[in-house]
Design a protein around this motif. Sequence first.
Motif, PDB file in Angstrom:
ATOM      1  N   ALA A  37      34.954  43.425  34.982  1.00  0.00           N
ATOM      2  CA  ALA A  37      33.715  42.124  34.698  1.00  0.00           C
ATOM      3  C   ALA A  37      34.111  41.595  34.052  1.00  0.00           C
ATOM      4  O   ALA A  37      36.076  41.167  34.257  1.00  0.00           O
ATOM      5  CB  ALA A  37      33.758  42.430  31.982  1.00  0.00           C
ATOM      6  N   VAL A  38      33.788  40.296  34.008  1.00  0.00           N
ATOM      7  CA  VAL A  38      33.648  39.077  34.381  1.00  0.00           C
ATOM      8  C   VAL A  38      33.360  38.330  32.596  1.00  0.00           C
ATOM      9  O   VAL A  38      32.153  38.530  32.631  1.00  0.00           O
ATOM     10  CB  VAL A  38      33.530  38.110  35.508  1.00  0.00           C
ATOM     11  CG1 VAL A  38      33.628  36.282  35.466  1.00  0.00           C
ATOM     12  CG2 VAL A  38      34.401  38.720  36.679  1.00  0.00           C
ATOM     13  N   ILE A  39      34.210  37.805  32.238  1.00  0.00           N
ATOM     14  CA  ILE A  39      33.801  37.117  30.834  1.00  0.00           C
ATOM     15  C   ILE A  39      34.225  34.994  30.745  1.00  0.00           C
ATOM     16  O   ILE A  39      35.450  35.006  30.302  1.00  0.00           O
ATOM     17  CB  ILE A  39      34.457  38.424  30.150  1.00  0.00           C
ATOM     18  CG1 ILE A  39      34.528  39.754  30.139  1.00  0.00           C
ATOM     19  CG2 ILE A  39      33.942  37.555  28.495  1.00  0.00           C
ATOM     20  CD1 ILE A  39      35.856  40.251  29.395  1.00  0.00           C
ATOM     21  N   PRO A  40      33.019  34.983  30.535  1.00  0.00           N
ATOM     22  CA  PRO A  40      33.460  33.883  30.293  1.00  0.00           C
ATOM     23  C   PRO A  40      33.455  33.861  29.112  1.00  0.00           C
ATOM     24  O   PRO A  40      32.744  34.035  27.893  1.00  0.00           O
ATOM     25  CB  PRO A  40      32.020  32.825  30.969  1.00  0.00           C
ATOM     26  CG  PRO A  40      30.929  34.130  30.779  1.00  0.00           C
ATOM     27  CD  PRO A  40      31.841  35.228  30.855  1.00  0.00           C
ATOM     28  N   TYR A  41      34.617  32.598  28.174  1.00  0.00           N
ATOM     29  CA  TYR A  41      34.392  32.097  26.419  1.00  0.00           C
ATOM     30  C   TYR A  41      34.228  30.423  26.555  1.00  0.00           C
ATOM     31  O   TYR A  41      35.006  29.895  27.123  1.00  0.00           O
ATOM     32  CB  TYR A  41      35.904  32.659  26.199  1.00  0.00           C
ATOM     33  CG  TYR A  41      36.241  34.290  26.085  1.00  0.00           C
ATOM     34  CD1 TYR A  41      36.383  34.452  24.905  1.00  0.00           C
ATOM     35  CD2 TYR A  41      36.519  34.749  27.681  1.00  0.00           C
ATOM     36  CE1 TYR A  41      36.441  36.297  24.909  1.00  0.00           C
ATOM     37  CE2 TYR A  41      37.223  35.767  27.220  1.00  0.00           C
ATOM     38  CZ  TYR A  41      37.107  36.463  25.913  1.00  0.00           C
ATOM     39  OH  TYR A  41      37.380  38.077  26.458  1.00  0.00           O
TER      40      TYR A  41
END
Length: 176
Positions: A37-41
């Motif tokens: 996964a790519v997870i933007p925060y």
Amino acid sequence: LYDARLGGASLGSAAGMADPILAMPIWLTHTAESHVAVIPYLHVPVGNYHAGQTLNVGENRWKAVAQVAWAQQWGGGVMSQLSADVTAYGDNTRAGSNGQATLSQDASTQLQAWLSYVPASAPTWHVAAGVSQTTGGRQQLDGVDNGQKTEVTQLRAEVGHFITPTLQLLLLLQRD
């Protein structure tokens, strides 16, 4: 309530709401054995912040994190998790002892690795060990390097037990 010391000297205490973090994973693969996964925060600066106070729960600045994470089941109850992050920091324009300075910070990176094991004879239990390394993040106050940066190596050990199918008890030990 948070209370901290640096080099034995008290930094005071802080309480209240921290900056909320918005996150949403974008799954690149999502199978029973492998997840990528790519997870933007996005850290939203609405937590408690008091200019001139050394220790604060909020940061009075935006932060954006981009993370790539991979979890892999290897069989026999063994699983690994790897992730890499890059954090970009906005400016805190109410920094310094008088609250009128601007704190800027360079981007930082973090690499994390976990290895966990669930024994076939006791599937409600697991043990895990991990390491995290964060670097970068050199800070400037009104454009002058203040000597602070993000340089942390952290070791972790965890034991977990599902008491019921929806209630888990975890013991996590960390050392920076």
